[in-house]
Design a protein around this motif. Structure first.
Motif, PDB file in Angstrom:
ATOM      1  N   HIS A  97       0.821  -1.207   0.000  1.00  0.00           N
ATOM      2  CA  HIS A  97       0.000   0.000   0.000  1.00  0.00           C
ATOM      3  C   HIS A  97       0.858   1.263   0.000  1.00  0.00           C
ATOM      4  CE1 HIS A  97      -3.630  -2.333   0.521  1.00  0.00           C
ATOM      5  NE2 HIS A  97      -2.999  -3.026   1.436  1.00  0.00           N
ATOM      6  N   GLU A  98       2.197   1.070   0.007  1.00  0.00           N
ATOM      7  CA  GLU A  98       3.098   2.205  -0.110  1.00  0.00           C
ATOM      8  C   GLU A  98       3.613   2.277  -1.553  1.00  0.00           C
ATOM      9  OE1 GLU A  98       3.786  -0.376   1.935  1.00  0.00           O
ATOM     10  OE2 GLU A  98       2.928   0.412   3.803  1.00  0.00           O
ATOM     11  N   GLU A  99       3.681   3.478  -2.068  1.00  0.00           N
ATOM     12  CA  GLU A  99       4.212   3.669  -3.418  1.00  0.00           C
ATOM     13  C   GLU A  99       5.717   3.441  -3.403  1.00  0.00           C
ATOM     14  OE1 GLU A  99       4.191   4.508  -7.480  1.00  0.00           O
ATOM     15  OE2 GLU A  99       2.539   4.145  -6.086  1.00  0.00           O
ATOM     16  N   PRO A 100       6.268   2.657  -4.342  1.00  0.00           N
ATOM     17  CA  PRO A 100       7.717   2.451  -4.392  1.00  0.00           C
ATOM     18  C   PRO A 100       8.430   3.735  -4.793  1.00  0.00           C
ATOM     19  CG  PRO A 100       6.684   1.537  -6.334  1.00  0.00           C
ATOM     20  CD  PRO A 100       5.563   1.956  -5.417  1.00  0.00           C
ATOM     21  N   VAL A 110      12.536  -6.181  -8.386  1.00  0.00           N
ATOM     22  CA  VAL A 110      11.495  -6.686  -7.491  1.00  0.00           C
ATOM     23  C   VAL A 110      11.760  -6.117  -6.110  1.00  0.00           C
ATOM     24  CG1 VAL A 110      11.121  -8.830  -8.765  1.00  0.00           C
ATOM     25  CG2 VAL A 110      12.797  -8.765  -6.907  1.00  0.00           C
ATOM     26  N   PRO A 111      10.733  -5.959  -5.276  1.00  0.00           N
ATOM     27  CA  PRO A 111      10.959  -5.471  -3.909  1.00  0.00           C
ATOM     28  C   PRO A 111      11.826  -6.445  -3.121  1.00  0.00           C
ATOM     29  CG  PRO A 111       8.623  -5.387  -4.507  1.00  0.00           C
ATOM     30  CD  PRO A 111       9.314  -6.187  -5.567  1.00  0.00           C
ATOM     31  N   SER A 112      12.386  -5.977  -2.027  1.00  0.00           N
ATOM     32  CA  SER A 112      13.252  -6.817  -1.194  1.00  0.00           C
ATOM     33  C   SER A 112      12.464  -7.804  -0.356  1.00  0.00           C
ATOM     34  CB  SER A 112      14.109  -5.935  -0.280  1.00  0.00           C
ATOM     35  OG  SER A 112      13.277  -5.136   0.552  1.00  0.00           O
ATOM     36  N   GLY A 113      11.157  -7.644  -0.291  1.00  0.00           N
ATOM     37  CA  GLY A 113      10.313  -8.563   0.466  1.00  0.00           C
ATOM     38  C   GLY A 113       8.886  -8.441  -0.029  1.00  0.00           C
ATOM     39  N   SER A 114       7.971  -9.143   0.623  1.00  0.00           N
ATOM     40  CA  SER A 114       6.567  -9.108   0.227  1.00  0.00           C
ATOM     41  C   SER A 114       5.689  -9.232   1.462  1.00  0.00           C
ATOM     42  CB  SER A 114       6.258 -10.251  -0.743  1.00  0.00           C
ATOM     43  OG  SER A 114       6.347 -11.494  -0.076  1.00  0.00           O
ATOM     44  N   PRO A 115       4.430  -8.776   1.385  1.00  0.00           N
ATOM     45  CA  PRO A 115       3.507  -8.959   2.508  1.00  0.00           C
ATOM     46  C   PRO A 115       3.348 -10.429   2.876  1.00  0.00           C
ATOM     47  CG  PRO A 115       2.601  -7.371   0.953  1.00  0.00           C
ATOM     48  CD  PRO A 115       3.811  -7.965   0.298  1.00  0.00           C
ATOM     49  N   GLN A 116       3.376 -11.304   1.875  1.00  0.00           N
ATOM     50  CA  GLN A 116       3.199 -12.726   2.149  1.00  0.00           C
ATOM     51  C   GLN A 116       4.366 -13.297   2.965  1.00  0.00           C
ATOM     52  OE1 GLN A 116       2.527 -11.206  -0.846  1.00  0.00           O
ATOM     53  NE2 GLN A 116       0.326 -11.350  -0.430  1.00  0.00           N
ATOM     54  N   GLU A 117       5.581 -12.878   2.641  1.00  0.00           N
ATOM     55  CA  GLU A 117       6.737 -13.352   3.404  1.00  0.00           C
ATOM     56  C   GLU A 117       6.704 -12.814   4.828  1.00  0.00           C
ATOM     57  OE1 GLU A 117      10.467 -13.707   0.546  1.00  0.00           O
ATOM     58  OE2 GLU A 117       9.237 -11.962   0.036  1.00  0.00           O
ATOM     59  N   ALA A 189       4.366  -8.587  -6.667  1.00  0.00           N
ATOM     60  CA  ALA A 189       4.299  -7.214  -6.159  1.00  0.00           C
ATOM     61  C   ALA A 189       4.825  -6.235  -7.202  1.00  0.00           C
ATOM     62  CB  ALA A 189       5.098  -7.094  -4.866  1.00  0.00           C
ATOM     63  N   ALA A 190       5.912  -6.593  -7.873  1.00  0.00           N
ATOM     64  CA  ALA A 190       6.456  -5.719  -8.912  1.00  0.00           C
ATOM     65  C   ALA A 190       5.457  -5.528 -10.042  1.00  0.00           C
ATOM     66  CB  ALA A 190       7.761  -6.298  -9.457  1.00  0.00           C
ATOM     67  N   MET A 191       4.772  -6.607 -10.420  1.00  0.00           N
ATOM     68  CA  MET A 191       3.792  -6.501 -11.492  1.00  0.00           C
ATOM     69  C   MET A 191       2.586  -5.682 -11.041  1.00  0.00           C
ATOM     70  SD  MET A 191       5.640  -7.944 -13.597  1.00  0.00           S
ATOM     71  CE  MET A 191       4.582  -7.601 -14.979  1.00  0.00           C
ATOM     72  N   TYR A 192       2.251  -5.764  -9.777  1.00  0.00           N
ATOM     73  CA  TYR A 192       1.171  -4.930  -9.241  1.00  0.00           C
ATOM     74  C   TYR A 192       1.541  -3.455  -9.380  1.00  0.00           C
ATOM     75  CZ  TYR A 192      -1.879  -2.674  -5.826  1.00  0.00           C
ATOM     76  OH  TYR A 192      -2.772  -1.838  -5.211  1.00  0.00           O
ATOM     77  N   PHE A 193       2.782  -3.118  -9.026  1.00  0.00           N
ATOM     78  CA  PHE A 193       3.227  -1.734  -9.180  1.00  0.00           C
ATOM     79  C   PHE A 193       3.154  -1.308 -10.638  1.00  0.00           C
ATOM     80  CE2 PHE A 193       6.041  -2.441  -5.256  1.00  0.00           C
ATOM     81  CZ  PHE A 193       5.081  -1.912  -4.415  1.00  0.00           C
ATOM     82  N   LEU A 194       3.526  -2.211 -11.536  1.00  0.00           N
ATOM     83  CA  LEU A 194       3.531  -1.868 -12.955  1.00  0.00           C
ATOM     84  C   LEU A 194       2.123  -1.546 -13.451  1.00  0.00           C
ATOM     85  CD1 LEU A 194       4.818  -1.641 -15.767  1.00  0.00           C
ATOM     86  CD2 LEU A 194       4.550  -4.125 -15.987  1.00  0.00           C
ATOM     87  N   VAL A 195       1.179  -2.426 -13.167  1.00  0.00           N
ATOM     88  CA  VAL A 195      -0.151  -2.211 -13.723  1.00  0.00           C
ATOM     89  C   VAL A 195      -0.865  -1.027 -13.054  1.00  0.00           C
ATOM     90  CG1 VAL A 195      -0.453  -4.565 -14.542  1.00  0.00           C
ATOM     91  CG2 VAL A 195      -1.155  -3.982 -12.219  1.00  0.00           C
ATOM     92  N   THR A 196      -0.572  -0.756 -11.788  1.00  0.00           N
ATOM     93  CA  THR A 196      -1.195   0.415 -11.165  1.00  0.00           C
ATOM     94  C   THR A 196      -0.623   1.695 -11.776  1.00  0.00           C
ATOM     95  OG1 THR A 196       0.396   0.245  -9.328  1.00  0.00           O
ATOM     96  CG2 THR A 196      -1.791  -0.686  -8.986  1.00  0.00           C
ATOM     97  N   ARG A 197       0.652   1.683 -12.123  1.00  0.00           N
ATOM     98  CA  ARG A 197       1.215   2.848 -12.811  1.00  0.00           C
ATOM     99  C   ARG A 197       0.577   3.017 -14.189  1.00  0.00           C
ATOM    100  NH1 ARG A 197       7.771   2.717 -11.573  1.00  0.00           N
ATOM    101  NH2 ARG A 197       7.631   3.252  -9.351  1.00  0.00           N
ATOM    102  N   LEU A 198       0.387   1.908 -14.890  1.00  0.00           N
ATOM    103  CA  LEU A 198      -0.264   1.983 -16.192  1.00  0.00           C
ATOM    104  C   LEU A 198      -1.684   2.520 -16.065  1.00  0.00           C
ATOM    105  CD1 LEU A 198       0.873  -1.405 -17.800  1.00  0.00           C
ATOM    106  CD2 LEU A 198       1.623   0.898 -18.453  1.00  0.00           C
TER     107      LEU A 198
END
Length: 230
Positions: A97-100, A110-117, A189-198
């Protein structure tokens, strides 16, 4: 996964209510959890499904065989759920929920971690998986695209837990895709950032067709990124 399975959905936002709706429609008993049980009970009534029951978060998780976490990151709640999720399948569907940073390139990084981890580290005795991270809430109302099921990417390290989740998703109007271990949640997560930017750049939301356009984009972009066959 039988139609009589009890599934907990923790969270009453757009994702939680959408997930509860499709699970109930597929014949599963849904235990909808909230910090405010009255809110969960009201939503269960609004969904109009006899199979949806509203209750407190911990009660829902304690009575279910699979637990979906459909809420914003909340360490206090995770601690409350820890004792009642030991040995259970826990599916974290959350996204960042934070913008990279502006210089973050989701096509090459890719981010250094994920919510799932993070959830897995907080619930070490549960079998934590990731799914639905790149599924827009609107898709629960209209999950078919051109008559085809929308893919749902599933990540996790526990083979039996993943098999159970894949089987559950097959009972829904979605097509499960085994996307590898839990670390692959970083790629999602990286792909989520990509499509939200698009979405922001091209005004998908303003034109009312963001989920259709973005879902088709995901079908093309994600499999190669995850090392999957198209």
């Amino acid at each position: 996964m039988s139609g009589t399975s009890s599934i907990a959905v923790i969270g009453t936002g757009n994702m939680g209510r959408g997930l509860a709706r499709v699970l109930a429609a597929a014949g599963h008993t849904v235990l909808l959890g909230s910090r405010e049980p009255e809110r969960a009970q009201q939503l269960a009534t609004e969904l109009g499904a006899e199979r949806v029951r509203g209750m407190r978060n911990v009660e829902a998780a304690s009575r279910a065989s699979i637990v979906f976490l459909a809420y914003h990151s909340n360490d206090t709640l995770v601690e409350e759920l820890a004792p009642v999720t030991e040995g259970k399948v826990v599916v974290d569907i959350s996204t960042y929920h934070e913008e990279p940073p502006p210089d973050f390139n989701p096509l090459t990084q890719v981010p250094s971690g994920s919510p799932q981890e993070r959830t897995a580290s907080r619930l070490p005795r549960a079998h934590v998986l990731g799914a639905f991270q790149v599924t827009w809430a609107q898709l629960f109302s209209e999950p078919l695209l051109d008559g085809r099921k929308t893919p749902v990417f599933v990540v996790g390290d526990h083979a039996e837990a993943k098999a159970a989740l894949l089987a559950l998703i097959r009972t829904l109007p979605f097509e499960p895709v085994d996307a590898g271990g839990l670390r692959q949640a970083r790629v999602l997560a990286a792909m989520y950032f990509l499509v939200t930017r698009l979405a922001r750049q091209y005004g998908f939301r303003e034109h009312g067709h963001d989920w259709r356009t973005l879902s088709r984009s995901l079908n093309v972009l994600l499999p190669p990124a995850l090392g999957l066959r198209p």
